[in-house]
Design an enzyme around this catalytic site. Structure first.
Site, mmCIF file in Angstrom:
data_model
loop_
_atom_site.group_PDB
_atom_site.id
_atom_site.type_symbol
_atom_site.label_atom_id
_atom_site.label_comp_id
_atom_site.label_asym_id
_atom_site.label_seq_id
_atom_site.Cartn_x
_atom_site.Cartn_y
_atom_site.Cartn_z
ATOM 1 N N PHE A 222 -62.413 -17.734 -63.617
ATOM 2 C CA PHE A 222 -61.696 -18.426 -62.030
ATOM 3 C C PHE A 222 -61.750 -19.797 -62.880
ATOM 4 O O PHE A 222 -60.687 -20.457 -62.172
ATOM 5 C CB PHE A 222 -62.376 -18.380 -61.092
ATOM 6 N N SER A 253 -56.830 -10.249 -64.880
ATOM 7 C CA SER A 253 -57.141 -11.672 -64.272
ATOM 8 C C SER A 253 -58.149 -11.373 -63.294
ATOM 9 O O SER A 253 -58.732 -10.201 -63.083
ATOM 10 C CB SER A 253 -56.091 -12.244 -63.359
ATOM 11 N N ASP A 254 -59.069 -12.299 -63.078
ATOM 12 C CA ASP A 254 -60.092 -12.209 -61.922
ATOM 13 C C ASP A 254 -59.304 -12.259 -60.577
ATOM 14 O O ASP A 254 -58.417 -12.369 -60.560
ATOM 15 C CB ASP A 254 -61.140 -13.424 -61.900
ATOM 16 N N TRP A 255 -60.050 -11.663 -59.454
ATOM 17 C CA TRP A 255 -59.426 -11.691 -58.278
ATOM 18 C C TRP A 255 -58.573 -12.699 -57.698
ATOM 19 O O TRP A 255 -59.074 -13.895 -57.464
ATOM 20 C CB TRP A 255 -60.488 -11.480 -57.212
ATOM 21 N N ALA A 257 -56.885 -14.860 -59.188
ATOM 22 C CA ALA A 257 -56.943 -15.873 -60.040
ATOM 23 C C ALA A 257 -55.554 -16.376 -60.327
ATOM 24 O O ALA A 257 -55.358 -17.567 -60.663
ATOM 25 C CB ALA A 257 -57.588 -15.768 -61.406
#
Ligand code: BGC
Length: 724
Positions: A222, A253-255, A257
């Site tokens: 993030f 990707s992260d959540w 992000a």
């Protein structure tokens, strides 16, 4: 495989390709119509957070049999330290210094998760945890890049096996690429400012180890890394991950992000965010939909080209092929085994037992002498809470089989010993002192008092950071009150981080650090308290004295003005008006001793170990050759025990300043009383290498120092010279 992927790619429409890039949330135990339609159209590459086997089966069926090309779905879930059966938190697993234990924990978690149809986990977390304030240190393997790498690689092997096409293999995800652990002030999601060489020498090595172990996927961080958020950072995702490490799997990707690039202030809107992430090298978008909404237009306008999209899809398809998903049997909901298999619970107990670190044991109070003991006082909410001992990240964790310290101790002591339990407080954070009196009374009447204190689960994990990492609530006062009874006191600490305990343990005879030990934590702790096992865990983090010392880690640089025992001054010793220079000019705080309360690598056992005769096979090492380091380890006590032999290296003069020492090897060695064993380690040039000013990994010729011993302060020393 490449031909299969190329063929598939050549038959995909643009819409189908873009569909692969999207990970969407499940719809909670049923297949919502809109989700079924999207999967059927090929508009979804992966589902996150669906755990119902019948639902997963239906989704996978639609993808494989009702979509045009039959491309299977990646079904992702955070299986962090167990699925139904919760093992110790990763930080506790790191304290085992036992990669086989970490591998086994991951394997059993994978078996449980794949049994419901999950095929992708978002673990291991390989962020370097040097700031105990950061709540996510619980999810990682501690402060040291080498230890993290060894444990991370073991987790990858456990999740994936050496044949990821097996139906019970789970794709691992090395996260968070990269530098997330450096979040400023230990506050989650905060900016990171990491010099480029430190990024490569401290934060990168665990990822290199995971890639070398064959990790199939990587997740972005993030964080804003030196002004360019990781999710839009081509230096990280292309130059380092792809080119330097040679990673050819999938980057997710992260959540959310990707849209957060706009929140960071890097992009103006979702459209720009999608463009930035795609150009930087993010293949799949987790949760948010900026790719789905904006890539079609970006392609049409020529801002993103088809070759970029093809490469992204290729990475994703490769993972699906490597996992054997095109042929994997669909999960059978009727065949999901019940959780709580005895062998899995036994493994959870073994790993928890290995994770316990004995920090103090005055007068050999432990193991408890059950032949003379008549009464035990057990105190603390954490002593009897099957849920809190599981720790953070337990979405699917179950308490049904959990064994608390109270239950295990009652069973182990039997009728011959009186066990009196007092909570002492409603929960560890409570500032109520009503329970203290009863706890004190119980302790006063007992032969020994066991206090189970620390942090409940809510105090660590993602977004659960603390500015003060001392014992929460009124627990320090509770300890003092109980110590004042004169009854010998054992403190067991459950926590998701390294706590700052200076002063809190005054008068306490024995201290056992238990992290959040998981479902069998109580049984494991009682095994050690009662001497059925000798403790063998070692600290994977330095324990600070006070919060103000963090970030605190043994592998610090020397600085130009290092403090020595002779130069340290404590403010309490300064009298009145003294000249400015009277406290000297070296690197220390005036109000706390510069060392940790307990160093990295430290841990006692019920026996004693001695090290003798450190020797190196050569005093010069030529490039391409290897060097053997040998030491004799002796069990000088009268019990069997396991020591963790640690080898540290230092490059005293280099073109970049280097840490004072760095862990390079370790080995767990079990020895019978009186036994002696020679432990050998082999070093090569690559163990001496670091990323230099030009970002090239190289070992520089010259003298190297090494130390071997039981923690990061090991004194047994040798040296050798690397020659060209
Ligand atoms: C975390 C990731 C996690 C993801 C999915 C994010 O908030 O940072 O580590 O895997 O959520 O749950």
């Amino acid at each position: 495989m490449e031909a299969f992927v190329a063929d598939l790619l050549s038959r995909m429409t643009r819409e189908e390709k873009l569909g692969q890039l999207q990970q969407v949330q499940g719809t909670n135990g049923h297949v919502a119509d809109h989700l079924a339609d999207a999967v059927r159209r090929g508009a979804v590459g992966s589902i996150i957070n669906e755990v119902d086997p019948a639902t997963i089966r239906s989704l996978q069926w639609i993808a494989r049999h009702e979509s045009r090309l039959g491309i299977p779905l990646l079904i992702g879930r955070d299986v962090i330290h167990g699925f139904h059966t919760v093992f110790p938190i990763p930080l506790g697993q790191a304290a085992t210094w036992n990669p086989q234990a970490v591998e086994q924990a991951a394997r059993l978690a994978a078996e449980e998760a794949t049994a419901v149809g999950i095929n992708w986990t978002f673990a291991p977390m390989l962020d370097v945890g040097r700031d105990a304030r950061w709540g996510r240190v619980a999810e990682g393997y501690g402060e040291d890049p080498y230890l993290i790498g060894e444990m991370g690689a073991a987790a990858v092997r456990g999740f994936q096996t050496d044949d990821p096409t097996r139906p019970d293999a789970l794709a691992a995800c090395a996260k968070h690429f990269m530098g997330y652990g450096a979040s400023e002030a230990g506050k989650d999601y905060n900016s990171t400012n990491i010099p480029p060489h430190e990024l490569r020498n401290v934060h990168l090595p665990p990822f290199r180890a995971a890639v070398d172990a064959g990790v199939l996927t990587v997740m972005t961080s993030f964080s804003d890394v030196d002004g360019i958020p990781a999710t839009a950072n081509a230096t990280l995702l292309r130059d380092i991950l792809r080119d330097d490490l040679g990673f050819d799997g999938l980057v997710v990707s992260d959540w959310d992000a990707v849209p957060q690039l706009t929140t960071h202030g890097l992009t103006a809107d979702d459209r720009e965010a999608a463009l930035a992430a795609a150009q930087a090298g993010v293949d799949m978008e987790m949760a948010s939909r900026t790719y789905a909404h904006h890539l079609p237009a970006l392609l049409a306008e020529g801002l993103v080209d088809d070759a970029t999209i093809d490469a992204m899809v290729r990475h994703i398809l490769r993972v699906k092929v490597r996992l054997g998903l095109f042929d994997r049997p669909l999960v059978d909901p009727a065949a999901v085994p019940p959780s709580g298999a005895p062998a899995t619970l036994a493994a959870a107990r073994d790993v928890a037992r290995d994770s316990l670190v004995l920090l103090r044991n005055a007068h050999a109070l432990l193991p408890l002498d059950l032949t003379s003991l008549r009464s035990v006082a057990l105190v603390g909410a954490l002593a009897d809470d099957p849920w809190e001992q599981l720790g953070t990240w337990i979405f699917d964790g179950r308490t049904d089989h959990a064994v608390t310290v109270r239950e295990a101790l009652a069973a182990r002591l039997g009728d011959a010993v009186t066990l009196r339990y007092e909570r002492g407080h409603t929960h560890p954070r409570a500032r109520d002192r009503e329970g203290h009196a009863a706890a004190v009374a119980a302790a006063a009447a007992a032969d020994v008092a066991v206090l189970v204190l620390g942090e409940d689960a809510i105090l660590s994990g993602e977004a659960h950071c603390r500015a003060d990492v001392s014992l929460p609530g009124d627990q320090r006062a509770l300890i003092a009150d109980v110590v004042a009874t004169g009854t010998p006191v054992v403190v067991v600490i459950m926590a998701g981080r390294a706590l700052a305990l200076e002063g809190a343990l005054d008068g306490v005879a024995a201290v056992l650090y238990a992290w959040h030990p998981g479902v069998m934590g109580g049984a494991a702790i009682v095994d050690v308290l009662c001497g059925d096992a000798s403790p063998s865990g070692r600290l994977p983090v330095s324990l600070p004295r006070v919060t103000g010392q963090v970030p605190l880690y043994y592998a610090h640089k020397r600085t130009g003005k290092p403090a020595t025992p002779e130069t340290i001054v404590h403010e309490s010793t300064i009298t009145g008006r003294v000249p400015q220079l009277s406290v000297g000019n070296t690197s220390f705080h005036l109000d706390v001793h510069p060392t940790p309360l307990f160093p990295f690598g430290y841990g006692l056992s019920y026996t004693r170990f001695a090290y003798e005769q450190l020797r190196v096979s050569h005093h010069t090492l030529r490039r391409g050759e290897s060097l053997t380091v040998a030491v004799d380890l002796l069990n000088t006590g009268d019990r069997a025990g396991t020591e963790v032999v640690q080898l540290y290296l230092n490059d005293p003069v280099a073109s970049l300043t280097r840490p004072v020492r760095e862990l390079r090897r370790f080995a767990r060695v079990a020895l019978a009383p009186g036994a002696r064993q020679t432990v050998t380690f082999t070093l090569t040039e690559s163990d001496l290498a670091f990323s230099n000013r030009h970002h090239r990994r190289t070992a520089e010729a010259g003298v190297f120092h090494l130390w071997v011993g039981g923690d990061a302060t090991a004194e047994l020393h040798a040296s050798f010279t690397l020659v060209d």
